[in-house]
Design a protein around this motif. Structure first.
Motif, PDB file in Angstrom:
ATOM      1  N   LYS A 254       9.841 -11.395 -16.087  1.00 27.23           N
ATOM      2  CA  LYS A 254       9.201 -10.851 -16.897  1.00 27.23           C
ATOM      3  C   LYS A 254      10.166 -11.231 -18.317  1.00 27.23           C
ATOM      4  O   LYS A 254      11.485 -10.930 -18.081  1.00 27.23           O
ATOM      5  CB  LYS A 254       9.130  -9.401 -17.134  1.00 27.23           C
TER       6      LYS A 254
ATOM      7  N   GLY B 196      10.645 -10.477 -22.216  1.00 33.64           N
ATOM      8  CA  GLY B 196      10.331 -10.088 -23.497  1.00 33.64           C
ATOM      9  C   GLY B 196       9.943  -8.445 -23.622  1.00 33.64           C
ATOM     10  O   GLY B 196      10.870  -7.733 -24.057  1.00 33.64           O
ATOM     11  N   PRO B 197       8.711  -8.156 -23.072  1.00 32.71           N
ATOM     12  CA  PRO B 197       8.540  -6.534 -23.222  1.00 32.71           C
ATOM     13  C   PRO B 197       9.453  -5.705 -22.216  1.00 32.71           C
ATOM     14  O   PRO B 197       9.719  -6.254 -21.189  1.00 32.71           O
ATOM     15  CB  PRO B 197       7.032  -6.612 -22.654  1.00 32.71           C
TER      16      PRO B 197
ATOM     17  N   ARG C 205      18.233  -5.830 -26.749  1.00 30.63           N
ATOM     18  CA  ARG C 205      17.857  -6.644 -25.422  1.00 30.63           C
ATOM     19  C   ARG C 205      18.680  -6.175 -24.342  1.00 30.63           C
ATOM     20  O   ARG C 205      18.487  -7.217 -23.444  1.00 30.63           O
ATOM     21  CB  ARG C 205      17.786  -8.451 -25.724  1.00 30.63           C
TER      22      ARG C 205
ATOM     23  N   GLY D 189      18.172  -3.566 -22.432  1.00 33.19           N
ATOM     24  CA  GLY D 189      17.132  -2.768 -21.601  1.00 33.19           C
ATOM     25  C   GLY D 189      16.692  -1.155 -21.916  1.00 33.19           C
ATOM     26  O   GLY D 189      16.632  -0.599 -20.802  1.00 33.19           O
ATOM     27  N   LYS D 190      17.178  -0.985 -23.045  1.00 30.22           N
ATOM     28  CA  LYS D 190      17.116   0.402 -23.487  1.00 30.22           C
ATOM     29  C   LYS D 190      15.603   0.970 -23.374  1.00 30.22           C
ATOM     30  O   LYS D 190      15.227   2.082 -22.769  1.00 30.22           O
ATOM     31  CB  LYS D 190      17.052   0.507 -25.030  1.00 30.22           C
ATOM     32  N   SER D 191      14.415   0.162 -23.745  1.00 36.36           N
ATOM     33  CA  SER D 191      13.185   0.697 -23.721  1.00 36.36           C
ATOM     34  C   SER D 191      12.708   0.725 -22.339  1.00 36.36           C
ATOM     35  O   SER D 191      11.930   1.702 -21.726  1.00 36.36           O
ATOM     36  CB  SER D 191      12.289  -0.323 -24.597  1.00 36.36           C
ATOM     37  N   SER D 192      13.191  -0.231 -21.502  1.00 33.81           N
ATOM     38  CA  SER D 192      12.857  -0.396 -20.115  1.00 33.81           C
ATOM     39  C   SER D 192      13.390   0.953 -19.344  1.00 33.81           C
ATOM     40  O   SER D 192      12.629   1.448 -18.457  1.00 33.81           O
ATOM     41  CB  SER D 192      13.370  -1.553 -19.452  1.00 33.81           C
TER      42      SER D 192
ATOM     43  N   GLN E 233      17.000 -13.182 -16.564  1.00 38.46           N
ATOM     44  CA  GLN E 233      15.504 -13.303 -16.704  1.00 38.46           C
ATOM     45  C   GLN E 233      15.164 -14.516 -17.329  1.00 38.46           C
ATOM     46  O   GLN E 233      14.262 -15.218 -16.883  1.00 38.46           O
ATOM     47  CB  GLN E 233      14.705 -12.162 -17.320  1.00 38.46           C
TER      48      GLN E 233
HETATM   49  N1  LIG Z   1      15.967  -2.948 -15.673  1.00 38.30           N
HETATM   50  C1  LIG Z   1      15.824  -4.074 -15.666  1.00 38.30           C
HETATM   51  N2  LIG Z   1      15.189  -4.855 -14.760  1.00 38.30           N
HETATM   52  C2  LIG Z   1      14.943  -6.211 -15.122  1.00 38.30           C
HETATM   53  N3  LIG Z   1      14.865  -6.753 -16.088  1.00 38.30           N
HETATM   54  C3  LIG Z   1      15.147  -6.085 -17.148  1.00 38.30           C
HETATM   55  C4  LIG Z   1      15.698  -4.785 -17.201  1.00 38.30           C
HETATM   56  N4  LIG Z   1      15.979  -4.243 -18.406  1.00 38.30           N
HETATM   57  C5  LIG Z   1      15.822  -5.130 -19.311  1.00 38.30           C
HETATM   58  N5  LIG Z   1      15.052  -6.258 -18.497  1.00 38.30           N
HETATM   59  C6  LIG Z   1      14.938  -7.560 -19.150  1.00 38.30           C
HETATM   60  O1  LIG Z   1      15.320  -7.540 -20.708  1.00 38.30           O
HETATM   61  C7  LIG Z   1      14.209  -7.702 -21.500  1.00 38.30           C
HETATM   62  C8  LIG Z   1      14.162  -6.697 -22.593  1.00 38.30           C
HETATM   63  O2  LIG Z   1      14.073  -5.470 -22.280  1.00 38.30           O
HETATM   64  P1  LIG Z   1      13.961  -4.052 -23.165  1.00 38.30           P
HETATM   65  O3  LIG Z   1      12.781  -4.529 -24.041  1.00 38.30           O
HETATM   66  O4  LIG Z   1      13.867  -2.870 -22.189  1.00 38.30           O
HETATM   67  O5  LIG Z   1      15.222  -4.274 -24.047  1.00 38.30           O
HETATM   68  P2  LIG Z   1      15.682  -3.442 -25.370  1.00 38.30           P
HETATM   69  O6  LIG Z   1      16.932  -3.106 -25.359  1.00 38.30           O
HETATM   70  O7  LIG Z   1      14.627  -2.120 -25.436  1.00 38.30           O
HETATM   71  O8  LIG Z   1      15.322  -4.571 -26.220  1.00 38.30           O
HETATM   72  P3  LIG Z   1      15.325  -4.477 -27.919  1.00 38.30           P
HETATM   73  O9  LIG Z   1      16.535  -4.291 -28.532  1.00 38.30           O
HETATM   74  O10 LIG Z   1      14.614  -5.790 -28.336  1.00 38.30           O
HETATM   75  O11 LIG Z   1      14.452  -3.344 -28.025  1.00 38.30           O
HETATM   76  C9  LIG Z   1      12.826  -7.257 -20.690  1.00 38.30           C
HETATM   77  O12 LIG Z   1      11.569  -8.066 -20.817  1.00 38.30           O
HETATM   78  C10 LIG Z   1      13.418  -7.985 -19.276  1.00 38.30           C
HETATM   79  O13 LIG Z   1      13.289  -9.413 -18.970  1.00 38.30           O
END
Ligand SMILES: Nc1ncnc2c1ncn2[C@@H]1O[C@H](COP(=O)(O)OP(=O)(O)OP(=O)(O)O)[C@@H](O)[C@H]1O
Ligand SMILES: [Mg+2]
Length: 388
Positions: A6, A8-9, A43, A45-48, A263
């Protein structure tokens, strides 16, 4: 079922990999009634992580809410998002006998909002606005275990700040959110996500006190073990062979092992895969990433820097040409090009701000007195896109 590629999201369920230590730590803090500020670079992985915590807390019977403020730019929009999300997840109290007229009227408006009705919140009128927020605060069920994630708060507040009476609106919302956390014996815990900026932002506006009860929660790159696990898990899911040596070669090349980079490089490898991965195919995948748009978010999001966007771009451009990095003096000279010498102090201050923002957002790294790109992948991308 197994992990899938995955990009992006935020990732959820089976696609979420690793982060066990961080999850344990966050759970411990939430269980002991702390609210958190998750500040970490783009990016990473905060939201995840926030969504995973929600999944876990739901399983423990907590009420959970996820609010993404990237979806709005106005105070009215903010209120609608909060009202709808709270309604959907049963956070508002029910109408009871003896409730004050004010509360009944707000509950009535909450009902209307959630069925898509047109509701005037009168937030232009100061007193009515204060009453509304006070009533909303009273309508929250503070006695039940509840976990509320507010994503991209800084992004939203930054936009709101630029609107008419923006500073006042920002102060009002931050104070209101704080007052919700101060309710005696509340069982509602909060997690605010976004880039590190929220602290800088509130400090710059003399509003630091509105978030100083939040527990700082950092999130970095994956451990080497997790990074290996993620890459080999992705390979397995696509029936791709990749030896330990090649996994290590890839991770060394990425250097900064955030899940997003793993990814995206995997997706390129998978696209070209025939029957084996080689060092050469890894190099090709890497070079493709540098010339395609997977990393464009790092460029696009510089628009949030507003008046600091241009100097930030000047610095990043210069750093992309110097893999060994640059001293501050050299960067100051770059920003001073074409400027009157009397401006040096002003420009030096701008440089400080820009460097701090770029470091917080994970673009650059400071080792001793030298700044470099934090990730060679991002550096090579930048060079390809903006210099070559
Ligand atoms: N724990 C995880 N396992 C697998 N892939 C991950 C994980 N966390 C993040 N990713 C990868 O990173 C991407 C971005 O994750 P996420 O949206 O959670 O990050 P973010 O820090 O919230 O980004 P942003 O700064 O754009 O808000 C995901 O689409 C995925 O490809
Ligand atoms: Mg996010």
């Amino acid at each position: 079922m197994c992990i899938s590629n995955k990009i992006g999201p935020p990732v959820e369920g089976e696609d979420f990999f690793g982060r066990e230590k961080e999850i344990r730590k966050a759970n411990r803090l939430l269980d002991s009634n702390h609210s958190l500020l998750l500040s970490a670079p783009r990016r990473i992985g905060k939201s995840s992580l926030a969504k995973r915590l929600i999944e876990e807390k739901k399983q423990q019977g907590w009420k959970c809410v996820y609010i993404d403020l990237e979806e709005t730019t106005t105070e009215e929009g903010f209120l609608r998002l909060v009202i709808e999300a709270f309604k959907k997840n049963g956070i508002w109290k029910q109408l009871t006998e003896g409730m004050s007229k004010g509360l009944v009227s707000v509950l009535d408006r909450i009902e209307k909002v959630t069925i898509g009705g047109v509701v005037d919140f009168n937030i232009g009128k100061r007193e009515e606005q204060e009453d509304l927020y006070k009533n909303l605060k009273e309508l929250i069920k503070h006695d039940e275990d509840t976990f509320i994630v507010v994503d991209e708060l800084t992004l939203f507040l930054g936009i709101l700040n630029k609107s008419e009476n923006g500073a006042e609106k920002v102060a009002f919302i931050l104070n209101w959110l704080r007052s919700l956390r101060q309710v005696s014996k509340t069982n509602v815990r909060w997690l605010f996500c976004g880039s590190v900026g929220l602290r800088n932002f509130t400090t710059a506006m003399n509003l630091g006190f509105t978030i100083n009860d939040l527990m700082e929660f950092g999130l970095g790159e994956l451990t080497r073990e997790e990074a290996e696990g993620l890459l080999s898990g992705l390979c397995k899911s696509e029936d791709m062979e990749m030896s330990e040596e090649l996994i290590n070669y890839t991770l060394d090349k990425l250097h900064w092992n955030i899940p997003y980079f793993i990814q995206v490089i995997f997706s390129k490898l998978a696209e070209e895969y025939e029957d084996e991965v080689t060092k050469e195919s890894i190099d090709i995948a890497y070079n493709k990433l540098c010339s395609e748009n997977y990393l464009s978010t790092w460029s696009e999001r510089l628009s949030e820097y507003r008046e600091y966007e241009v100097p930030a771009r000047q610095i990043l451009k210069a750093l992309s040409t110097q893999s060994a990095g640059l001293e501050r003096e050299a960067m100051l000279n770059i920003l001073m090009t074409g400027q009157d010498a009397s401006k040096v102090e002003e420009v030096d201050y701008i440089l400080s701000k820009v460097l701090e923002m770029l470091e917080n957002d994970g673009y650059i790294l400071k080792v001793d007195s030298i700044r470099t790109f934090r990730s060679p992948l991002l550096r090579d991308y930048w060079f390809n896109k903006f210099v070559q």
